[in-house]
Write a protein that holds these residues in place. Structure first.
Motif, PDB file in Angstrom:
ATOM      1  N   CYS A 134      -3.250  -1.412   4.202  1.00  0.00           N
ATOM      2  CA  CYS A 134      -4.508  -2.018   4.270  1.00  0.00           C
ATOM      3  C   CYS A 134      -4.480  -3.225   3.099  1.00  0.00           C
ATOM      4  CB  CYS A 134      -5.692  -0.912   3.891  1.00  0.00           C
ATOM      5  SG  CYS A 134      -5.695  -0.087   2.354  1.00  0.00           S
ATOM      6  N   ALA A 135      -5.594  -3.834   3.413  1.00  0.00           N
ATOM      7  CA  ALA A 135      -5.738  -5.003   2.312  1.00  0.00           C
ATOM      8  C   ALA A 135      -7.353  -5.171   2.187  1.00  0.00           C
ATOM      9  CB  ALA A 135      -5.133  -6.181   2.873  1.00  0.00           C
ATOM     10  N   ASN A 136      -7.700  -5.229   1.131  1.00  0.00           N
ATOM     11  CA  ASN A 136      -9.087  -5.435   0.743  1.00  0.00           C
ATOM     12  C   ASN A 136      -9.415  -7.080   1.175  1.00  0.00           C
ATOM     13  OD1 ASN A 136      -9.337  -2.954  -0.443  1.00  0.00           O
ATOM     14  ND2 ASN A 136      -8.692  -3.579  -2.410  1.00  0.00           N
ATOM     15  N   PHE A 137     -10.847  -7.302   1.264  1.00  0.00           N
ATOM     16  CA  PHE A 137     -11.141  -8.563   1.500  1.00  0.00           C
ATOM     17  C   PHE A 137     -10.574  -9.873   0.501  1.00  0.00           C
ATOM     18  CE2 PHE A 137     -14.548  -6.392   3.790  1.00  0.00           C
ATOM     19  CZ  PHE A 137     -14.305  -6.978   5.061  1.00  0.00           C
ATOM     20  N   CYS A 138      -9.998 -10.851   0.956  1.00  0.00           N
ATOM     21  CA  CYS A 138      -9.447 -11.806   0.056  1.00  0.00           C
ATOM     22  C   CYS A 138      -9.707 -13.088   0.886  1.00  0.00           C
ATOM     23  CB  CYS A 138      -7.972 -11.432   0.051  1.00  0.00           C
ATOM     24  SG  CYS A 138      -7.010 -11.826   1.572  1.00  0.00           S
ATOM     25  N   ASN A 139      -9.692 -14.198   0.011  1.00  0.00           N
ATOM     26  CA  ASN A 139     -10.005 -15.571   0.539  1.00  0.00           C
ATOM     27  C   ASN A 139      -8.633 -16.318   0.880  1.00  0.00           C
ATOM     28  OD1 ASN A 139     -12.863 -15.740   0.024  1.00  0.00           O
ATOM     29  ND2 ASN A 139     -12.313 -15.314  -1.976  1.00  0.00           N
ATOM     30  N   CYS A 155       0.944  -1.391  -0.019  1.00  0.00           N
ATOM     31  CA  CYS A 155       0.111   0.126   0.044  1.00  0.00           C
ATOM     32  C   CYS A 155       0.845   1.265   0.023  1.00  0.00           C
ATOM     33  CB  CYS A 155      -0.960  -0.022   1.248  1.00  0.00           C
ATOM     34  SG  CYS A 155      -2.236  -1.198   1.056  1.00  0.00           S
ATOM     35  N   VAL A 156       0.266   2.163  -0.699  1.00  0.00           N
ATOM     36  CA  VAL A 156       0.965   3.659  -0.645  1.00  0.00           C
ATOM     37  C   VAL A 156      -0.260   4.740  -0.136  1.00  0.00           C
ATOM     38  CG1 VAL A 156       2.685   3.076  -2.249  1.00  0.00           C
ATOM     39  CG2 VAL A 156       0.529   3.873  -2.969  1.00  0.00           C
TER      40      VAL A 156
END
Length: 519
Positions: free
Chosen positions: A271-276, A133-134
């Protein structure tokens, strides 16, 4: 609830050693227009940026630089980079940094969030070779001149721009003319998460590993864990980071997770978006057993070979499934996934994106009539075999008599009659019925010329939507047929406009009858 913002005040200059500015501009005589600009704020452990001297590609055949695209990359201080970006936002005269005597045309740039506020993302196309992320801000140029945009789409200039900024700006048109700033994470190099299973308690855990930068102080950082199920959110935890490795207990089987890392001084820094999590892998293996040659005959099906090609011959496909045996809720998960798939199919049917008909012309005709009846601006029916019956069956379904209806048929549809007189008679009959009911409908008709009409397939255009029909409307639903709503209708809309305006490809039906043109 505490509000966490990413602000310019939290961009501490001590976090960064250097800044780099990459810029592409277009010059027409003395007027310079920014095509793309990118400011990078580089943490201390990053290598010193390499400056790139000015280079260009001329639009003049003789190589003169009065009209050309330019690229340059310079190194500057973080303070100078931030001041340059802020001056653009404030509408000041856009001069280049480091005292260079170079000015750019001043546009009214627009921001998604107003600088000094920033966004956080790991999906910026212009951040080349950095997957984490940036924090960033973008000033968009929605007034970019069309003539410059047109040049950018030309292969020669597009390649020059893309080779220097390391992404295809044409595939991301929102960045054409934009000015961007990106601040790399000053504290963390990488965050890795994976799944752990406890065989005794049937409890799943999320293992988090944080790799800090050299001499980074992680004191006060919070890790926000968000967990999601198929039907809603299941878990939310705020954890103060006291160790670079820790685990988070999950609620039953983990489906999807996302996270935020928040610094009390700097705001959101990662941050990280929803992932499986991958819990099973199905692999298919094809073994190539040989190659075969295929000779394609000419159109007359004589023995003469028009072309040939080769294709692989494969043995039976082998499949291997590798999966985690630790799935006490797999039965429930499969049930919910099946329900989700059913909901998806029902939604697609409600959105009318695709309909298949077989041996049911009444249903097919009603479906087409409903599409046409929904028109608010315009209707275009393109069908080489469109005739009087289709006029009544479909075109007259338009509810508002002021809506223009355009019928495009084809001479090839009439010439299959017993003789040309019969073809002319049918064409005249169609035109007569259009004229007869013109007080109730605003219809114009065209005929495509030649033995190979410009349109081969059948299309129904209603407002800005385009439907592709596998069958002529005269036979729709009698045999297995399909109607598909195109996801990208612009190309067909543009082709339609070109064909109607080309007298060599299409004529008004009345003109064709008066001149009895057959090609």
């Amino acid at each position: 609830m505490r509000e966490y913002l990413c602000q310019h005040e939290t961009l501490f200059t001590e976090d960064y050693d250097n800044a780099a500015i990459s810029i592409v501009w277009y010059r027409n005589d003395k007027v310079r227009t920014i095509v793309f600009a990118f400011i990078e704020l580089l943490p201390k452990e990053f290598p010193e940026p390499i400056e790139i001297e000015e280079k260009s590609i001329s639009l003049n055949k003789k190589g003169a630089q009065r009209q050309a695209f330019y690229y340059k990359k310079i190194k500057c201080s973080v303070k100078d980079a931030l001041e340059w970006y802020a001056s653009i936002q404030n509408g000041q005269d856009i001069a280049f940094v480091n005292g260079e005597d170079m000015h750019f045309f001043k546009y009214d740039y627009k921001e998604d969030v107003q600088f000094p506020n920033l966004l956080v993302s790991n999906k910026l196309p212009y951040v080349y070779g950095y997957d984490n992320c940036v924090r960033y801000n973008t000033q968009y140029n929605i007034e970019m001149p069309l003539n410059i945009k047109t040049l950018i789409y030309e292969t020669r200039y597009r390649n020059f721009i893309n080779d220097n900024i390391n992404f295809d700006i044409v595939k991301h048109p929102q960045y054409i003319g934009s000015i961007n700033i990106a601040a790399y994470n000053p504290l963390i190099r990488d965050v890795r998460i994976r799944l752990q299973s406890d065989e005794n308690t049937f409890q799943e855990k999320v293992l988090v590993k944080i790799e800090p930068r050299e001499n980074a102080n992680l004191t006060g950082l919070k890790y926000v864990h968000i967990e999601k199920r198929l039907n809603g959110y299941a878990n939310y935890k705020e954890i103060e980071i006291t160790d670079t490795t820790f685990t988070i207990s999950a609620q039953n089987n983990v489906e999807q997770v996302a996270y935020l890392i928040i610094c009390p001084k700097r705001g959101i820094i990662d941050c990280a978006n929803f992932c499986n999590f991958v819990k099973s892998i199905q692999c298919s293996f094809d073994i190539v057993a040989g190659r075969k040659n295929v000779n394609v005959p000419d159109k007359n099906l004589k023995n003469q070979m028009a072309s040939n090609y080769q294709t692989d011959m494969i043995s039976d496909t082998s499949e291997i499934v590798v999966k985690d045996d630790f799935k006490p809720s797999e039965e429930l998960r499969s049930f919910l996934l099946n329900c989700e798939e059913l909901k998806k199919l029902q939604k697609e049917e409600e959105n009318n994106t695709q309909r298949i008909f077989y041996n049911n012309p009444e249903e097919a005709e009603e479906f087409v009539r409903n599409i046409i009846a929904s028109a608010r601006k315009t209707v275009v029916i393109i069908d080489p075999y469109f005739n009087v019956r289709e006029l009544f069956n479909f075109a007259f379904a338009v509810k508002n008599p002021k809506i223009p209806i355009e019928i495009i048929t084809s001479f090839i549809g009439f010439k299959n009659c017993e003789n040309s007189e019969k073809a002319v008679q049918l064409a005249q009959n169609l035109l007569n019925n259009i004229e007869k009911y013109k007080s109730y409908n605003n219809i114009c008709s065209y005929i495509m010329l030649g033995d190979k009409p410009a349109f081969h397939d059948r299309f129904i255009i209603v407002d800005d939507n385009v439907w592709l029909s596998g069958n002529s409307l005269a036979d729709i639903g009698k045999r297995a047929s399909i109607l598909v709503k195109l996801q990208n209708p612009k190309e067909i809309l543009n082709i339609h406009e070109q064909i109607v305006q080309d007298e060599k490809k299409c004529l008004p039906l009345g003109e064709w009858l008066n001149g009895k043109k057959t090609s």
